[in-house]
Design an enzyme around this catalytic site. Structure first.
Site, PDB file in Angstrom:
ATOM      1  N   TYR A 123      40.977  33.626  56.965  1.00 37.06           N
ATOM      2  CA  TYR A 123      40.307  34.634  56.156  1.00 37.06           C
ATOM      3  C   TYR A 123      40.059  34.189  54.718  1.00 37.06           C
ATOM      4  O   TYR A 123      39.536  34.950  53.912  1.00 37.06           O
ATOM      5  CB  TYR A 123      41.090  35.956  56.171  1.00 37.06           C
ATOM      6  CG  TYR A 123      40.995  36.705  57.498  1.00 37.06           C
ATOM      7  CD1 TYR A 123      40.608  36.066  58.661  1.00 37.06           C
ATOM      8  CD2 TYR A 123      41.296  38.057  57.573  1.00 37.06           C
ATOM      9  CE1 TYR A 123      40.538  36.742  59.867  1.00 37.06           C
ATOM     10  CE2 TYR A 123      41.222  38.750  58.768  1.00 37.06           C
ATOM     11  CZ  TYR A 123      40.850  38.081  59.918  1.00 37.06           C
ATOM     12  OH  TYR A 123      40.779  38.771  61.105  1.00 37.06           O
ATOM     13  N   LYS A 175      50.577  30.056  66.823  1.00 36.25           N
ATOM     14  CA  LYS A 175      49.887  29.319  67.894  1.00 36.25           C
ATOM     15  C   LYS A 175      50.121  27.822  67.657  1.00 36.25           C
ATOM     16  O   LYS A 175      49.181  27.023  67.674  1.00 36.25           O
ATOM     17  CB  LYS A 175      48.390  29.688  67.863  1.00 36.25           C
ATOM     18  CG  LYS A 175      47.598  29.213  69.058  1.00 36.25           C
ATOM     19  CD  LYS A 175      47.873  29.968  70.335  1.00 36.25           C
ATOM     20  CE  LYS A 175      47.151  29.337  71.505  1.00 36.25           C
ATOM     21  NZ  LYS A 175      47.414  30.023  72.788  1.00 36.25           N
ATOM     22  N   ASP A 209      49.305  34.785  72.053  1.00 38.62           N
ATOM     23  CA  ASP A 209      48.697  35.408  73.242  1.00 38.62           C
ATOM     24  C   ASP A 209      49.766  36.084  74.101  1.00 38.62           C
ATOM     25  O   ASP A 209      49.576  37.198  74.586  1.00 38.62           O
ATOM     26  CB  ASP A 209      47.850  34.408  74.064  1.00 38.62           C
ATOM     27  CG  ASP A 209      48.378  32.994  74.036  1.00 38.62           C
ATOM     28  OD1 ASP A 209      49.410  32.745  73.381  1.00 38.62           O
ATOM     29  OD2 ASP A 209      47.761  32.121  74.673  1.00 38.62           O
ATOM     30  N   ASP A 233      46.015  40.771  61.728  1.00 43.51           N
ATOM     31  CA  ASP A 233      44.916  41.730  61.760  1.00 43.51           C
ATOM     32  C   ASP A 233      44.774  42.282  63.181  1.00 43.51           C
ATOM     33  O   ASP A 233      44.731  43.500  63.413  1.00 43.51           O
ATOM     34  CB  ASP A 233      43.633  41.019  61.305  1.00 43.51           C
ATOM     35  CG  ASP A 233      42.469  41.959  61.099  1.00 43.51           C
ATOM     36  OD1 ASP A 233      42.676  43.183  61.149  1.00 43.51           O
ATOM     37  OD2 ASP A 233      41.344  41.468  60.886  1.00 43.51           O
ATOM     38  N   ASP A 237      46.191  46.161  64.875  1.00 43.69           N
ATOM     39  CA  ASP A 237      45.324  47.134  65.563  1.00 43.69           C
ATOM     40  C   ASP A 237      45.880  47.415  66.950  1.00 43.69           C
ATOM     41  O   ASP A 237      45.909  48.562  67.407  1.00 43.69           O
ATOM     42  CB  ASP A 237      43.888  46.590  65.709  1.00 43.69           C
ATOM     43  CG  ASP A 237      42.966  47.026  64.575  1.00 43.69           C
ATOM     44  OD1 ASP A 237      43.418  46.995  63.406  1.00 43.69           O
ATOM     45  OD2 ASP A 237      41.800  47.377  64.845  1.00 43.69           O
TER      46      ASP A 237
HETATM   47 MG    MG Z   1      41.562  44.915  60.795  1.00 41.00          MG
END
Ligand code: MG
Ligand code: NAI
Length: 338
Positions: A123, A175, A209, A233, A237
């Site tokens: 990001y 990861k 994962d 992120d 969610d």
């Molecule tokens: Mg978000």
């Protein structure tokens, strides 16, 4: 002591839910002054840039902000103002609790926290197209940045958070099997920091994962999750989905010199302007803000009133009811008056 906080109503459903939150905190007797400021599309509609100096100056002065969601154009246009704010104030820790407040969902009593590194990873937005022959956009490249400094401070933040909030375990999600340098460094640093907390806080690491799957199968095995920016992120969610959805998930962006509190969700353009959005997430973000300001009494009263209201018949549509934002805010205020 009266605190002044910067209040950014935001875009889309932002002004509707932030208005509900302000009315709830006023009814709870919160001793706070709201310094209203613009950002995002709302600022551009007033002929300003998406992040006006007055807004950043206000946050710099007040050090604390409560903010509604800001719209970011997809694939083109200006960069995310949310990301810009986190960068500007070096808000390196994004704290996103997922705690069951409402019975009757898929799970009962989920109580976990995702702590997301907020300034590095993919990001940072270092990306470009690569042209080949006739096609100027034949390929595209993004850079994932992980620094020892950044990995250390977020790991330490997660362990300190676990200690101060009576948590038992930190799970570092990565990861590193594929991304051996970036994710490998994040994991290596986390393991080292974990040694300082050995005997006090349990530590484990998981691949992202697998974590995504395990969260759905058995969320109770998680306590504090610490992870890099994009994984955090996505997983936050996902975690909000375990407790009734984005309408109930708050977040805090914390740095050494400032903090910005907001819902996990975005500006929800699909329902904006209809007065039907759930104000709970931004209200819970406000509760995190009052905890941070040392006014835990206000935070606790509002959380209790909100939890009681959620158990009643007045609910917004995302939770299966038909109440408006105002009606639900009013139900919380009624609980505060009891
Ligand atoms: Mg978000
Ligand atoms: P979103 O979170 O705005 O919406 C996803 C879905 O959840 C939609 O169906 C929406 O109606 C529903 N939803 C979200 N909040 C709700 C609430 N309080 N009550 C009831 N339903 C709710 O995500 P989306 O659509 O991907 O993004 C919309 C815009 O928000 C984009 O411009 C995005 O960049 C921005 N965004 C901003 C964030 C922030 O300000 N921190 C965070 C996430 C997205």
């Amino acid at each position: 002591m009266t605190a002044t906080v910067t209040l950014i109503p935001g875009d889309g459903i932002g002004p509707e839910i932030v208005d509900g939150a302000v009315r709830v905190f006023e009814a709870a007797g919160a001793d706070v002054g709201w310094d209203r400021q613009l950002a995002g599309v709302a600022a551009m509609e007033e002929g300003l840039g998406p992040l006006p100096d007055e807004t950043t100056d206000s946050i710099l002065e007040n050090k604390v902000a409560l903010k509604g969601p800001l719209t970011t154009p997809v694939g083109e246009g200006f960069r995310s103002i949310n990301v810009a704010l986190r960068k500007h104030f070096d808000l390196y820790a994004n704290v996103r609790p997922a705690k069951t407040l409402m019975r009757g969902g898929r799970y009962e009593d989920v109580d976990l926290i995702v702590i997301r590194e907020n300034t590095e990873g993919l990001y940072v937005g270092i990306e470009h197209f690569i042209g080949m022959e006739e096609d100027p956009e034949a390929a595209a490249e993004s850079v994932m940045i992980v620094t020892r400094y950044g990995a250390e401070r977020i790991a330490r933040f997660a362990f300190d958070y676990a200690v101060t909030h009576d948590r038992r375990k930190v799970t570092l999600v990565h990861k590193a099997n594929i991304l051996k340098c970036t994710q490998g460094l994040f994991l290596e640093v986390g393991r080292k920091i974990a040694e300082d907390y050995a005997g006090r806080i349990e530590f484990e690491d998981r691949i992202v994962d697998n974590t995504a799957m395990q969260l759905v199968v058995d969320p109770y095995q998680f306590d504090v999750i610490v992870t890099e920016n994009m994984f955090g992120d996505i997983l936050s969610d996902e975690a909000s989905g375990l407790i009734g959805g984005l309408g109930l998930a708050p977040g805090a962006n914390i740095g050494n010199h400032a903090a910005i509190f907001e819902a996990v969700h975005g500006s929800a353009p699909d329902i904006a302007g209809q007065g039907i959005a759930n104000p709970s997430a931004v209200i819970l973000a406000g509760c995190m803000m009052f905890d941070y300001l040392g006014a835990s009494e206000v935070a606790e009263r509002v959380r209790e009133a909100l939890t009681t209201a959620l158990a009643g018949p007045v609910r917004t549509r995302d939770l299966g009811g038909d109440a408006s934002t105002r009606e639900f805010s009013h139900a919380i205020i009624e609980e505060l008056r009891d």
